[in-house]
Design an enzyme around this catalytic site. Structure first.
Site, PDB file in Angstrom:
ATOM      1  N   GLY A  54       0.801  -1.229   0.000  1.00  0.00           N
ATOM      2  CA  GLY A  54       0.000   0.000   0.000  1.00  0.00           C
ATOM      3  C   GLY A  54       0.827   1.269   0.000  1.00  0.00           C
ATOM      4  O   GLY A  54       0.657   2.125   0.883  1.00  0.00           O
TER       5      GLY A  54
ATOM      6  N   GLY B 139       1.296   9.933  -0.597  1.00  0.00           N
ATOM      7  CA  GLY B 139       0.568  10.665   0.441  1.00  0.00           C
ATOM      8  C   GLY B 139       0.060   9.793   1.570  1.00  0.00           C
ATOM      9  O   GLY B 139      -0.447  10.300   2.561  1.00  0.00           O
TER      10      GLY B 139
ATOM     11  N   GLY C 163       2.175   4.230   3.713  1.00  0.00           N
ATOM     12  CA  GLY C 163       3.108   3.340   3.019  1.00  0.00           C
ATOM     13  C   GLY C 163       4.163   4.127   2.264  1.00  0.00           C
ATOM     14  O   GLY C 163       5.352   3.760   2.256  1.00  0.00           O
TER      15      GLY C 163
ATOM     16  N   SER D 265      -4.888  -0.166  14.267  1.00  0.00           N
ATOM     17  CA  SER D 265      -5.536   1.129  14.457  1.00  0.00           C
ATOM     18  C   SER D 265      -6.133   1.220  15.856  1.00  0.00           C
ATOM     19  O   SER D 265      -6.456   0.193  16.477  1.00  0.00           O
ATOM     20  CB  SER D 265      -6.666   1.265  13.431  1.00  0.00           C
ATOM     21  OG  SER D 265      -7.500   2.352  13.736  1.00  0.00           O
TER      22      SER D 265
ATOM     23  N   TYR E 169     -14.666  -2.679  10.200  1.00  0.00           N
ATOM     24  CA  TYR E 169     -13.301  -2.118  10.107  1.00  0.00           C
ATOM     25  C   TYR E 169     -12.566  -2.347  11.431  1.00  0.00           C
ATOM     26  O   TYR E 169     -11.403  -2.780  11.448  1.00  0.00           O
ATOM     27  CB  TYR E 169     -13.346  -0.631   9.756  1.00  0.00           C
ATOM     28  CG  TYR E 169     -11.970   0.011   9.735  1.00  0.00           C
ATOM     29  CD1 TYR E 169     -11.034  -0.332   8.757  1.00  0.00           C
ATOM     30  CD2 TYR E 169     -11.584   0.937  10.711  1.00  0.00           C
ATOM     31  CE1 TYR E 169      -9.762   0.245   8.748  1.00  0.00           C
ATOM     32  CE2 TYR E 169     -10.316   1.509  10.709  1.00  0.00           C
ATOM     33  CZ  TYR E 169      -9.408   1.169   9.727  1.00  0.00           C
ATOM     34  OH  TYR E 169      -8.148   1.726   9.724  1.00  0.00           O
TER      35      TYR E 169
HETATM   36  N1  LIG Z   1      -4.675   7.317   8.337  1.00  0.00           N
HETATM   37  C1  LIG Z   1      -5.030   7.012   9.569  1.00  0.00           C
HETATM   38  O1  LIG Z   1      -5.352   7.884  10.382  1.00  0.00           O
HETATM   39  C2  LIG Z   1      -5.032   5.595   9.989  1.00  0.00           C
HETATM   40  C3  LIG Z   1      -5.426   5.315  11.301  1.00  0.00           C
HETATM   41  C4  LIG Z   1      -5.372   4.003  11.753  1.00  0.00           C
HETATM   42  C5  LIG Z   1      -4.926   3.003  10.921  1.00  0.00           C
HETATM   43  N2  LIG Z   1      -4.570   3.295   9.642  1.00  0.00           N
HETATM   44  C6  LIG Z   1      -4.108   2.174   8.796  1.00  0.00           C
HETATM   45  O2  LIG Z   1      -2.991   2.593   8.052  1.00  0.00           O
HETATM   46  C7  LIG Z   1      -2.873   1.779   6.889  1.00  0.00           C
HETATM   47  C8  LIG Z   1      -2.519   2.645   5.706  1.00  0.00           C
HETATM   48  O3  LIG Z   1      -3.608   3.494   5.409  1.00  0.00           O
HETATM   49  P1  LIG Z   1      -3.462   5.034   4.999  1.00  0.00           P
HETATM   50  O4  LIG Z   1      -4.029   5.815   6.112  1.00  0.00           O
HETATM   51  O5  LIG Z   1      -2.097   5.315   4.506  1.00  0.00           O
HETATM   52  O6  LIG Z   1      -4.546   5.120   3.813  1.00  0.00           O
HETATM   53  P2  LIG Z   1      -4.389   5.294   2.240  1.00  0.00           P
HETATM   54  O7  LIG Z   1      -3.698   6.572   1.938  1.00  0.00           O
HETATM   55  O8  LIG Z   1      -5.765   5.102   1.691  1.00  0.00           O
HETATM   56  O9  LIG Z   1      -3.460   4.094   1.834  1.00  0.00           O
HETATM   57  C9  LIG Z   1      -3.951   2.765   1.821  1.00  0.00           C
HETATM   58  C10 LIG Z   1      -3.120   1.953   0.878  1.00  0.00           C
HETATM   59  O10 LIG Z   1      -3.685   0.624   0.814  1.00  0.00           O
HETATM   60  C11 LIG Z   1      -3.820   0.280  -0.543  1.00  0.00           C
HETATM   61  N3  LIG Z   1      -4.849  -0.722  -0.792  1.00  0.00           N
HETATM   62  C12 LIG Z   1      -6.178  -0.637  -0.603  1.00  0.00           C
HETATM   63  N4  LIG Z   1      -6.789  -1.763  -1.026  1.00  0.00           N
HETATM   64  C13 LIG Z   1      -5.798  -2.569  -1.492  1.00  0.00           C
HETATM   65  C14 LIG Z   1      -5.788  -3.853  -2.079  1.00  0.00           C
HETATM   66  N5  LIG Z   1      -6.905  -4.544  -2.300  1.00  0.00           N
HETATM   67  N6  LIG Z   1      -4.601  -4.382  -2.436  1.00  0.00           N
HETATM   68  C15 LIG Z   1      -3.453  -3.697  -2.248  1.00  0.00           C
HETATM   69  N7  LIG Z   1      -3.408  -2.477  -1.724  1.00  0.00           N
HETATM   70  C16 LIG Z   1      -4.571  -1.916  -1.340  1.00  0.00           C
HETATM   71  C17 LIG Z   1      -4.163   1.596  -1.225  1.00  0.00           C
HETATM   72  O11 LIG Z   1      -3.988   1.478  -2.613  1.00  0.00           O
HETATM   73  P3  LIG Z   1      -4.850   2.414  -3.639  1.00  0.00           P
HETATM   74  O12 LIG Z   1      -4.240   3.772  -3.566  1.00  0.00           O
HETATM   75  O13 LIG Z   1      -4.659   1.709  -4.925  1.00  0.00           O
HETATM   76  O14 LIG Z   1      -6.272   2.401  -3.148  1.00  0.00           O
HETATM   77  C18 LIG Z   1      -3.147   2.497  -0.553  1.00  0.00           C
HETATM   78  O15 LIG Z   1      -1.872   2.325  -1.138  1.00  0.00           O
HETATM   79  C19 LIG Z   1      -4.198   1.020   6.776  1.00  0.00           C
HETATM   80  O16 LIG Z   1      -3.982  -0.315   7.176  1.00  0.00           O
HETATM   81  C20 LIG Z   1      -5.112   1.729   7.759  1.00  0.00           C
HETATM   82  O17 LIG Z   1      -6.085   0.856   8.307  1.00  0.00           O
HETATM   83  C21 LIG Z   1      -4.611   4.566   9.163  1.00  0.00           C
END
Ligand SMILES: NC(=O)c1ccc[n+]([C@@H]2O[C@H](COP(=O)([O-])OP(=O)(O)OC[C@H]3O[C@@H](n4cnc5c(N)ncnc54)[C@H](OP(=O)(O)O)[C@@H]3O)[C@@H](O)[C@H]2O)c1
Length: 308
Positions: free
Chosen positions: A21, A25, A28, A150, A177
């Site tokens: 992922g 922005g 990851g 999370s 979730y």
């Molecule tokens: N941001 C927060 O405040 C927060 C809080 C708690 C936990 N988290 C956790 O942090 C992690 C990263 O999220 P993020 O906040 O950085 O959100 P994000 O910007 O939406 O990034 C999520 C990543 O996961 C990828 N993804 C989604 N579905 C996928 C699939 N089927 N196969 C492969 N990749 C996939 C997305 O790819 P696409 O761009 O192609 O969709 C994107 O690269 C997640 O596990 C989330 O639960 C985030």
């Protein structure tokens, strides 16, 4: 508050790290950027090759000599995970697998494998990927699996131990979730337990970013991160949260600091929403070892892989 600082990230030269992922922005991207900055070879595993290339280009602007490779991976498809793992076999020993990718708050839908989309993407896909890459993590002789959970794990209500291909009762996307993020902690604790029992040189740790300004909310609600109302939500989240860069720090600490297996790292600030990372606790439900064991067995049957 911890004194861990991203500036103290140790040299990663000679290490291979797989980050799922890595979209621009998101957490990851920033995880990959910092590891590449320290000389690590980073495998960017994403489902959209154009987006992965966008991240590669952005990292190269900051780190011209970054060692980056792309891997096509759709975690919502068990066959894609198997194909990706087969392709990753040529990577050689893997020092760290960062199970970062995830979705949040999506509408009810089932994948081609018959699994609910959030459980498929956030738990079953990473469970299968971890098992398939485990031999390469063992080869590194000091491997780590870091899974991004999370604070939402505290909203799970109960463990996701029902038949994964059936929907019982009304679907509550936020509850589900939370259950996927609880599953991330169960995967970590049960994997760690099994690794120790099998005497394998790999540790399992978990991290959470608090609340970070990424595309997670917009992606989940609108299936995109920009355009119209998705841009408004994306900007709104960024206005009230810590940066994605800071959100990646707990993952980076879990991936590199001298910590025992089953450690959970999160931000050290108010209510763990932001700040420098430190070791944090987890809910009583997340500490339930019997649930972790049962979810492991369900997961093995669901993805048709037994490990370690
Ligand atoms: N941001 C927060 O405040 C927060 C809080 C708690 C936990 N988290 C956790 O942090 C992690 C990263 O999220 P993020 O906040 O950085 O959100 P994000 O910007 O939406 O990034 C999520 C990543 O996961 C990828 N993804 C989604 N579905 C996928 C699939 N089927 N196969 C492969 N990749 C996939 C997305 O790819 P696409 O761009 O192609 O969709 C994107 O690269 C997640 O596990 C989330 O639960 C985030």
């Amino acid at each position: 508050m911890s004194d861990w600082n991203v500036a103290d990230l140790p040299d990663q030269t000679g290490r291979t790290i797989v980050v799922t992922g890595p979209t621009l922005g998101g957490l990851g991207h920033h995880t990959a950027l910092e590891l590449a900055r320290r000389g690590g070879r980073v495998i960017l595993a994403g489902r959209n090759p154009a987006k992965v290339e966008e991240t590669v280009a952005a990292i190269r602007v900051e780190v011209p000599k970054a060692q980056l490779e792309a891997l096509h991976l759709d975690l919502a498809s068990l066959s894609s995970v198997r194909t990706a793992a087969a392709a990753a076999a040529q990577v050689g020993p893997i020092d760290v697998l960062v199970n970062n990718a995830g979705v949040m708050g999506t509408k009810y839908s089932r994948t081609a494998d018959g699994l609910e989309l959030q459980m498929a993407t956030n738990h079953f896909g990473p469970f299968l990927l971890t098992g398939l890459l485990l031999p390469q993590l063992v080869q590194s002789e000091d491997g780590r699996v870091v899974t991004v959970s999370s604070l939402f794990h505290t909203f799970a209500g109960r463990a996701p131990l029902g038949p994964p291909r059936e929907q019982k009762g009304r679907y509550n996307t936020w509850r589900v979730y939370g259950q996927t993020k609880l599953a991330n902690l169960y995967l970590t604790s049960e994997l760690e337990r099994r690794l120790r029992a099998a005497d394998l040189p790999v540790r399992a740790l978990a991290a959470h970013p608090g609340f970070a300004g990424t595309h997670l909310a917009a992606n989940g609600q609108y299936g995109r991160s920009s355009g119209g109302i998705a841009s408004i939500l994306d900007a709104g989240v960024k206005a009230v949260s810590q940066t994605a860069e800071a959100g990646a720090w707990p993952t980076l600490m879990a991936a590199t600091a001298d910590l025992p297996g089953d450690t959970f790292v999160g931000p050290g600030g108010f209510r763990q929403l932001s700040g420098r990372p430190r070791v944090v606790g987890r809910s009583r439900l997340a500490r339930n070892e019997e649930n972790a064991r049962r979810l492991w067995e369900i997961s093995e049957q669901t993805v048709d892989l037994r490990y370690p």
